[in-house]
Design a protein around this motif. Structure first.
Motif, PDB file in Angstrom:
ATOM      1  N   GLY A 168       0.798  -1.216   0.000  1.00  0.00           N
ATOM      2  CA  GLY A 168       0.000   0.000   0.000  1.00  0.00           C
ATOM      3  C   GLY A 168       0.828   1.262   0.000  1.00  0.00           C
ATOM      4  N   GLY A 169       0.306   2.292   0.629  1.00  0.00           N
ATOM      5  CA  GLY A 169       0.956   3.587   0.648  1.00  0.00           C
ATOM      6  C   GLY A 169       0.108   4.637  -0.026  1.00  0.00           C
ATOM      7  N   ASP A 171       0.104   8.042  -2.792  1.00  0.00           N
ATOM      8  CA  ASP A 171       0.792   8.754  -3.866  1.00  0.00           C
ATOM      9  C   ASP A 171       1.338  10.057  -3.315  1.00  0.00           C
ATOM     10  OD1 ASP A 171       0.825  10.837  -6.191  1.00  0.00           O
ATOM     11  OD2 ASP A 171       0.819   8.872  -7.170  1.00  0.00           O
ATOM     12  N   SER A 172       2.610  10.329  -3.600  1.00  0.00           N
ATOM     13  CA  SER A 172       3.266  11.486  -2.989  1.00  0.00           C
ATOM     14  C   SER A 172       2.759  12.809  -3.540  1.00  0.00           C
ATOM     15  CB  SER A 172       4.776  11.394  -3.199  1.00  0.00           C
ATOM     16  OG  SER A 172       5.070  11.380  -4.581  1.00  0.00           O
ATOM     17  N   LEU A 173       2.100  12.797  -4.686  1.00  0.00           N
ATOM     18  CA  LEU A 173       1.614  14.039  -5.276  1.00  0.00           C
ATOM     19  C   LEU A 173       0.170  14.325  -4.915  1.00  0.00           C
ATOM     20  CD1 LEU A 173       3.239  13.830  -8.825  1.00  0.00           C
ATOM     21  CD2 LEU A 173       4.045  15.081  -6.820  1.00  0.00           C
ATOM     22  N   THR A 174      -0.643  13.276  -4.813  1.00  0.00           N
ATOM     23  CA  THR A 174      -2.069  13.479  -4.554  1.00  0.00           C
ATOM     24  C   THR A 174      -2.463  13.207  -3.116  1.00  0.00           C
ATOM     25  OG1 THR A 174      -2.640  11.197  -5.115  1.00  0.00           O
ATOM     26  CG2 THR A 174      -2.558  12.792  -6.930  1.00  0.00           C
ATOM     27  N   LEU A 175      -1.557  12.559  -2.357  1.00  0.00           N
ATOM     28  CA  LEU A 175      -1.852  12.152  -0.984  1.00  0.00           C
ATOM     29  C   LEU A 175      -3.074  11.249  -0.911  1.00  0.00           C
ATOM     30  CD1 LEU A 175      -1.126  15.376   1.094  1.00  0.00           C
ATOM     31  CD2 LEU A 175       0.360  13.446   0.621  1.00  0.00           C
ATOM     32  N   GLU A 176      -3.303  10.495  -1.969  1.00  0.00           N
ATOM     33  CA  GLU A 176      -4.366   9.503  -1.967  1.00  0.00           C
ATOM     34  C   GLU A 176      -3.739   8.111  -2.000  1.00  0.00           C
ATOM     35  OE1 GLU A 176      -6.809  10.367  -5.291  1.00  0.00           O
ATOM     36  OE2 GLU A 176      -7.735  12.132  -4.376  1.00  0.00           O
ATOM     37  N   ALA A 177      -4.507   7.122  -1.536  1.00  0.00           N
ATOM     38  CA  ALA A 177      -4.007   5.762  -1.509  1.00  0.00           C
ATOM     39  C   ALA A 177      -3.613   5.313  -2.908  1.00  0.00           C
ATOM     40  CB  ALA A 177      -5.055   4.814  -0.922  1.00  0.00           C
ATOM     41  N   MET A 178      -2.617   4.441  -2.987  1.00  0.00           N
ATOM     42  CA  MET A 178      -2.129   3.956  -4.276  1.00  0.00           C
ATOM     43  C   MET A 178      -3.247   3.274  -5.054  1.00  0.00           C
ATOM     44  SD  MET A 178       1.013   4.850  -4.446  1.00  0.00           S
ATOM     45  CE  MET A 178       1.463   3.910  -5.910  1.00  0.00           C
ATOM     46  N   GLY A 183      -0.867  -1.678  -5.913  1.00  0.00           N
ATOM     47  CA  GLY A 183      -1.147  -1.775  -4.489  1.00  0.00           C
ATOM     48  C   GLY A 183      -0.040  -2.446  -3.711  1.00  0.00           C
ATOM     49  N   ILE A 184       0.581  -3.478  -4.317  1.00  0.00           N
ATOM     50  CA  ILE A 184       1.668  -4.211  -3.662  1.00  0.00           C
ATOM     51  C   ILE A 184       2.812  -4.376  -4.650  1.00  0.00           C
ATOM     52  CG2 ILE A 184       2.363  -6.387  -2.589  1.00  0.00           C
ATOM     53  CD1 ILE A 184      -0.520  -6.762  -1.702  1.00  0.00           C
ATOM     54  N   ALA A 185       4.001  -4.032  -4.234  1.00  0.00           N
ATOM     55  CA  ALA A 185       5.197  -4.237  -5.055  1.00  0.00           C
ATOM     56  C   ALA A 185       6.092  -5.253  -4.359  1.00  0.00           C
ATOM     57  CB  ALA A 185       5.940  -2.922  -5.254  1.00  0.00           C
ATOM     58  N   THR A 186       6.758  -6.092  -5.151  1.00  0.00           N
ATOM     59  CA  THR A 186       7.644  -7.100  -4.582  1.00  0.00           C
ATOM     60  C   THR A 186       9.083  -6.816  -4.966  1.00  0.00           C
ATOM     61  OG1 THR A 186       7.411  -8.586  -6.472  1.00  0.00           O
ATOM     62  CG2 THR A 186       5.825  -8.836  -4.669  1.00  0.00           C
ATOM     63  N   ILE A 187       9.981  -7.142  -4.056  1.00  0.00           N
ATOM     64  CA  ILE A 187      11.416  -7.008  -4.281  1.00  0.00           C
ATOM     65  C   ILE A 187      12.013  -8.406  -4.273  1.00  0.00           C
ATOM     66  CG2 ILE A 187      13.585  -6.098  -3.374  1.00  0.00           C
ATOM     67  CD1 ILE A 187      11.991  -3.886  -2.019  1.00  0.00           C
ATOM     68  N   ILE A 202       1.452  -6.472  -7.625  1.00  0.00           N
ATOM     69  CA  ILE A 202       0.274  -7.277  -7.340  1.00  0.00           C
ATOM     70  C   ILE A 202      -0.911  -6.333  -7.244  1.00  0.00           C
ATOM     71  CG2 ILE A 202      -0.749  -8.995  -5.835  1.00  0.00           C
ATOM     72  CD1 ILE A 202       1.921  -9.833  -7.091  1.00  0.00           C
ATOM     73  N   SER A 203      -1.885  -6.508  -8.135  1.00  0.00           N
ATOM     74  CA  SER A 203      -3.068  -5.661  -8.098  1.00  0.00           C
ATOM     75  C   SER A 203      -3.884  -5.980  -6.857  1.00  0.00           C
ATOM     76  CB  SER A 203      -3.916  -5.881  -9.352  1.00  0.00           C
ATOM     77  OG  SER A 203      -5.066  -5.055  -9.319  1.00  0.00           O
ATOM     78  N   SER A 204      -4.091  -4.990  -6.022  1.00  0.00           N
ATOM     79  CA  SER A 204      -4.840  -5.202  -4.778  1.00  0.00           C
ATOM     80  C   SER A 204      -5.409  -3.889  -4.289  1.00  0.00           C
ATOM     81  CB  SER A 204      -3.933  -5.804  -3.695  1.00  0.00           C
ATOM     82  OG  SER A 204      -2.859  -4.932  -3.426  1.00  0.00           O
ATOM     83  N   SER A 205      -6.526  -3.964  -3.639  1.00  0.00           N
ATOM     84  CA  SER A 205      -7.185  -2.768  -3.114  1.00  0.00           C
ATOM     85  C   SER A 205      -6.773  -2.549  -1.655  1.00  0.00           C
ATOM     86  CB  SER A 205      -8.708  -2.912  -3.236  1.00  0.00           C
ATOM     87  OG  SER A 205      -9.096  -3.082  -4.587  1.00  0.00           O
ATOM     88  N   VAL A 206      -5.484  -2.300  -1.460  1.00  0.00           N
ATOM     89  CA  VAL A 206      -5.023  -2.021  -0.107  1.00  0.00           C
ATOM     90  C   VAL A 206      -5.706  -0.772   0.429  1.00  0.00           C
ATOM     91  CG1 VAL A 206      -3.020  -1.561   1.348  1.00  0.00           C
ATOM     92  CG2 VAL A 206      -2.820  -3.126  -0.598  1.00  0.00           C
ATOM     93  N   ALA A 207      -5.673   0.301  -0.378  1.00  0.00           N
ATOM     94  CA  ALA A 207      -6.433   1.522  -0.089  1.00  0.00           C
ATOM     95  C   ALA A 207      -6.164   2.091   1.290  1.00  0.00           C
ATOM     96  CB  ALA A 207      -7.931   1.272  -0.273  1.00  0.00           C
ATOM     97  N   SER A 208      -4.932   2.000   1.761  1.00  0.00           N
ATOM     98  CA  SER A 208      -4.615   2.597   3.046  1.00  0.00           C
ATOM     99  C   SER A 208      -3.120   2.876   3.124  1.00  0.00           C
ATOM    100  CB  SER A 208      -5.029   1.680   4.203  1.00  0.00           C
ATOM    101  OG  SER A 208      -4.289   0.483   4.184  1.00  0.00           O
ATOM    102  N   TYR A 209      -2.743   3.696   4.084  1.00  0.00           N
ATOM    103  CA  TYR A 209      -1.345   3.968   4.358  1.00  0.00           C
ATOM    104  C   TYR A 209      -1.185   4.282   5.841  1.00  0.00           C
ATOM    105  CZ  TYR A 209      -2.991   8.804   3.608  1.00  0.00           C
ATOM    106  OH  TYR A 209      -3.681   9.982   3.648  1.00  0.00           O
TER     107      TYR A 209
END
Length: 543
Positions: A168-169, A171-178, A183-187, A202-209
């Motif tokens: 999640g997290g 967006d640094s420009l809009t301050l809205e959830a990703m 929604g999920i990035a893997t390393i 990974i497409s996911s509706s985390v919708a929070s930070y």
């Protein structure tokens, strides 16, 4: 009333201005928040953070002096210590390592430390930077990824044996959830030193930070945080709503917990072990929190924990690191209501109490061995006493077994006194009994007929043996009582520390090598959320 668009623009401008950093050197007694911590090879590595006043709005902006630091603090947990004098070492000369706070931190196993994002000293256009560092200082760090959009407050990192996960997290420009598409990035830990380390979304509706992300048995549990801002007020995630990312099949689901539901919160911390997640601290519209809640991930039931000892104080933006299965060690943090927060605090999971004393694997093992040895000696002493009592009783019964040996009616016999203990008779005649014994003995002490005669010497020896048995019985009992007292005293001494935790300190084992990597690092390294930054050049991990 200002329009939502104007409010959003104001917040974005504030975040951009946070990039104007004053690099500082901090000290162990410097209040800070937004730092990160990870347990690697029996040491807790604490990195970065923002040095602040003890009371501050959680995300207030002081453009002239953000005081973001890049120091390493290393806390050795291989040995026991007291919070009044913890064995930590600070390195204020971290060279060109990035000044970061609200960054993600985890471990990829071995000595590898992974850092992602964080607010630092560059513009907001290149802030998705992946850092990796071998804590033995043998490796370069810095890697910039062009595959992932910039995000802030992404809620920590979680790692298993092969991958780390950014959950999640905002967006640094809009301050809205990703957006769900990222929604999920893997390393990929195995290719972390290549250009394709961040290789999958990974497409996911985390919708929070500003939430926590805790990995248990292949599932990342996302708890709390903020959905979005509206008219300068955050819309908090319901704590009964638990987001779950399954790392095995890359699926996202939302589950709902029951029980004693915690108040909504952000910037709290979480650790996970034995199908349990413990959360601590955080803040919401009502202020900072100091309570602890436990979530059973099998039954999805919340329970509020009642912790003994002196509470270390409500806080947020701190670290909360699981060490083995017996302790959680927390450091620093921020409070709007308490200017005297302790720099280090310890939760004993066995006794559910705050304590000043930490016992490592070695000391715990030694103490446990001592306790076991005491128990063995108590059992052995009891067995010896029982054996001696049995022997004493057997000898007595053997002596008394001759009490019914009546020599029979007779006349014309002899009856001779020997000393003061025995009368010895011989022969004689009987008209009714043709089987008279030729010799018979009367014990004057016991007034019994007996087959056994004891001389003065043997009587003395027998008496001494009886007395010796009695002495051994008494001595064995005394040993057992002494061992029981020692065992109880040790237990009371341990528990005496439960009411001493959380005192202020001017200074800031359980070894988890046998735990899976995911449970080793990510659950207890739920770190502060990030604004991503770009650093250029080859920099060494100095700490």
């Amino acid at each position: 009333m200002m329009s939502p668009r104007w409010i959003k623009a104001k917040l974005v401008i504030s975040m951009l201005m946070m990039m104007m950093i004053v690099k500082v050197e901090a000290y162990l007694n410097s209040p800070r928040y937004g730092h990160g911590a990870v347990l690697i090879n029996k040491k807790i590595y604490i990195y970065g953070g923002r040095e602040v006043s003890s009371t501050i709005e959680p995300y207030s902006i002081d453009n002239s002096n953000l005081n973001i630091i890049n120091e390493f603090i290393t806390l050795d947990v291989s040995k026991p210590f007291n919070t009044d004098n913890p064995p930590w070492v600070v390195d204020n000369n971290s060279g060109t390592n990035p000044n970061l706070f609200n960054h993600g931190i985890t471990s990829g196993g071995g000595d590898l430390m992974i850092i992602f994002g964080g607010i630092s000293d560059t513009t907001n256009t290149n802030n998705s930077v992946l850092w990796y560092c071998h804590t033995d200082k043998s490796s370069k760090l810095i890697q910039k990824s062009t595959l992932i959009s910039s995000r802030i407050f992404f809620g920590g990192m979680a790692s298993d044996n092969s991958k780390s996960y950014l959950i999640g997290g905002a967006d640094s420009l809009t301050l809205e959830a990703m957006l769900p598409s990222q929604g999920i990035a893997t390393i990929n830990i195995n290719t972390i030193e290549s250009d394709i380390a961040i290789s999958n979304f990974i497409s996911s509706s985390v919708a929070s930070y500003d939430h926590t992300s805790t990995l248990l048995d292949g599932k990342v549990y996302v708890i709390g945080g903020v959905h979005y801002y509206y008219i300068e007020s955050p819309f908090y995630v319901d704590m009964s709503s638990i987001g779950v990312y399954n790392t095995k099949d890359n699926t996202w689901s939302t589950l709902y917990a029951t029980g004693v539901i915690p108040d909504p919160r952000r910037a709290h911390r979480a650790v996970g072990y034995d199908n349990t997640i413990i959360i601590h601290g955080g803040f919401n519209g009502n202020g900072d929190t100091n309570n602890l809640f436990k979530l059973n991930v099998l039954s999805l039931t919340w329970e509020k924990l009642n912790i003994a000892g002196q509470d270390p104080g409500a806080r947020h933006g701190h670290t909360f690191t699981l060490v083995g299965t017996d302790y959680i060690i927390g450091t620093y943090g921020l409070s709007k209501t308490n200017s005297l927060l302790s720099n280090i605090f310890i939760l004993n999971l066995k006794t559910l109490s705050w304590t000043n004393d930490y016992s490592s694997d070695k000391s715990t093992s030694s103490s446990s061995s001592s306790s076991k040895l005491i128990i063995v000696w108590v059992i052995l002493g009891g067995a010896i006493i029982l054996a001696l009592i049995f022997l004493y009783c057997w000898i007595g019964r053997r002596r008394n077994s001759n009490n019914n040996n009546d020599p029979g009616a007779r006349h014309g016999h002899t009856f001779t006194l020997v000393g003061t203990d025995y009368i010895i008779g011989t022969y004689g005649l009987s008209k009714t009994n043709s089987l008279l014994s030729n010799i018979f003995i009367l014990n004057l002490k016991t007034l019994s007929w007996t087959n056994d005669y004891s001389s003065d010497k043997s009587t003395s020896s027998s008496s001494s043996s009886s007395k010796l048995i009695i002495v051994w019985v008494i001595l064995g009992g005394a040993i057992i009582l002494a061992l029981i007292f020692l065992y109880c005293w040790i237990g009371r001494r341990r528990n005496s520390n439960n009411n001493n935790g959380g005192r202020n300190s001017n200074n800031n084992n359980d070894d988890d090598d046998n735990l899976p990597v995911g449970e080793r690092f990510s659950p207890r390294n739920i770190v502060n959320l990030t604004i991503h930054v770009d650093f250029r050049g080859d920099n060494e991990c100095e700490g």
